[in-house]
Design an enzyme around this catalytic site. Sequence first.
Site, short mmCIF file in Angstrom:
data_model
loop_
_atom_site.label_atom_id
_atom_site.label_comp_id
_atom_site.label_asym_id
_atom_site.label_seq_id
_atom_site.Cartn_x
_atom_site.Cartn_y
_atom_site.Cartn_z
CG HIS A 34 -0.45 -0.26 2.78
ND1 HIS A 34 0.70 0.73 3.05
CD2 HIS A 34 -0.41 -1.45 3.47
CE1 HIS A 34 1.27 -0.03 4.15
NE2 HIS A 34 0.59 -1.26 4.39
CG HIS A 37 4.28 -1.83 2.06
ND1 HIS A 37 2.85 -2.12 2.13
CD2 HIS A 37 4.95 -2.30 3.15
CE1 HIS A 37 2.78 -2.99 2.87
NE2 HIS A 37 3.82 -3.24 3.57
NE ARG A 187 -1.85 -9.22 10.69
CZ ARG A 187 -0.68 -9.29 10.86
NH1 ARG A 187 0.20 -8.04 10.88
NH2 ARG A 187 0.15 -10.38 10.83
P1 AMP Z 1 4.85 -5.31 6.34
O1 AMP Z 1 4.79 -5.52 4.92
O2 AMP Z 1 3.79 -4.99 7.22
O3 AMP Z 1 6.18 -6.29 6.88
O4 AMP Z 1 5.66 -4.03 6.40
C1 AMP Z 1 7.06 -3.69 5.70
C2 AMP Z 1 7.46 -2.13 5.86
O5 AMP Z 1 6.63 -1.30 5.71
C3 AMP Z 1 7.73 -2.31 7.52
O6 AMP Z 1 9.18 -1.46 7.56
C4 AMP Z 1 6.66 -1.41 8.08
O7 AMP Z 1 7.00 -0.63 9.06
C5 AMP Z 1 6.40 -0.48 6.85
N1 AMP Z 1 5.05 0.16 6.86
C6 AMP Z 1 3.86 -0.72 7.08
N2 AMP Z 1 2.76 0.14 6.88
C7 AMP Z 1 3.35 1.57 7.05
C8 AMP Z 1 2.76 2.55 6.98
N3 AMP Z 1 1.29 2.87 7.15
N4 AMP Z 1 3.39 3.80 7.31
C9 AMP Z 1 4.92 3.65 6.99
N5 AMP Z 1 5.51 2.75 6.96
C10 AMP Z 1 4.64 1.37 6.92
#
Ligand code: AMP
Length: 282
Positions: A34, A37, A187
Amino acid sequence: MQSVSKIKEVREIIKDWKSGGFSIGFVATMGYLHNGHKSLIELARQQNDRVVVSVFVNPTQFGPNEDFAKYPRDIEHDWQICQEAGADLLFAPAAAEMYPDNNLAYIDLKELGDNLCGASRPGHFRGVCTVVGKLFNIITPDQAYFGQKDAQQLAIIKKMVKDLNFAVKIIACPIVREPDGLALSSRNAYLSTQQRQAALILSQSLQAAQELLLKGERDAQVIREFISEQIASEPLVKSDYIELVDSLTLKPVKNITAPILVAAAIYVGKTRLIDNFLFEEI
Ligand code: AMP
């Protein structure tokens, strides 16, 4: 943009880039990308010659009763986002590529992973550190980008890099939110319209707590209870934790005298959501 699934292929591409003297930025994700990312990938794009994004739903960071099997996946959409954000390489390995049969080595930062999200997700940060350590060894980035959204993960990864001498600079990126304040999360896709509305209490109560701190409140318990009452006012939501901790050691604070992290997690139905803010103006 190239897209590969084998470690050997990544290593060949990286070797080629390094021999050209190119700097490498890296964003680790679990996919279902999203705009949160995307903001990390775009910053990496601005600050590095080459950008690698990994998409890997890491089985070792999910507990036995968690959502590993149903975690949302859409690799074609992920490819599109990476392409738009300017990535050069998408690495999307299968689980067997990252964890061959007898993987015995794990990275465990002990008590840093025991409170906050670690309390309700035992072993979660051991899985996170292990996979991020593996990805750092495969990609050997100069800079790696992590979201402040996962504040405990960011603090733990910074400490892992320091303790294990990984040659990578960790760059913290701000939380990207929906216009109404909800932090973007893969999520969020689980939420019904009604749950989506109820989930707003998380960002709203944190925002209100931030205002109390700015007005001078320095008693952690007062802030904690304030957030707790706000969350309790929303019948569709159950609080998991509300913590005020030192932003480096993640140890709970009583009187707020130094920069802190205010972090909370809630359940909306079965969906667990997290949010936080840093309070640095003392
Ligand atoms: P994930 O796919 O949830 O493991 O997240 C991958 C990376 O994206 C991690 O470093 C998260 O902290 C970052 N991330 C996820 N959601 C957000 C958000 N809303 N704002 C900034 N970074 C995000």
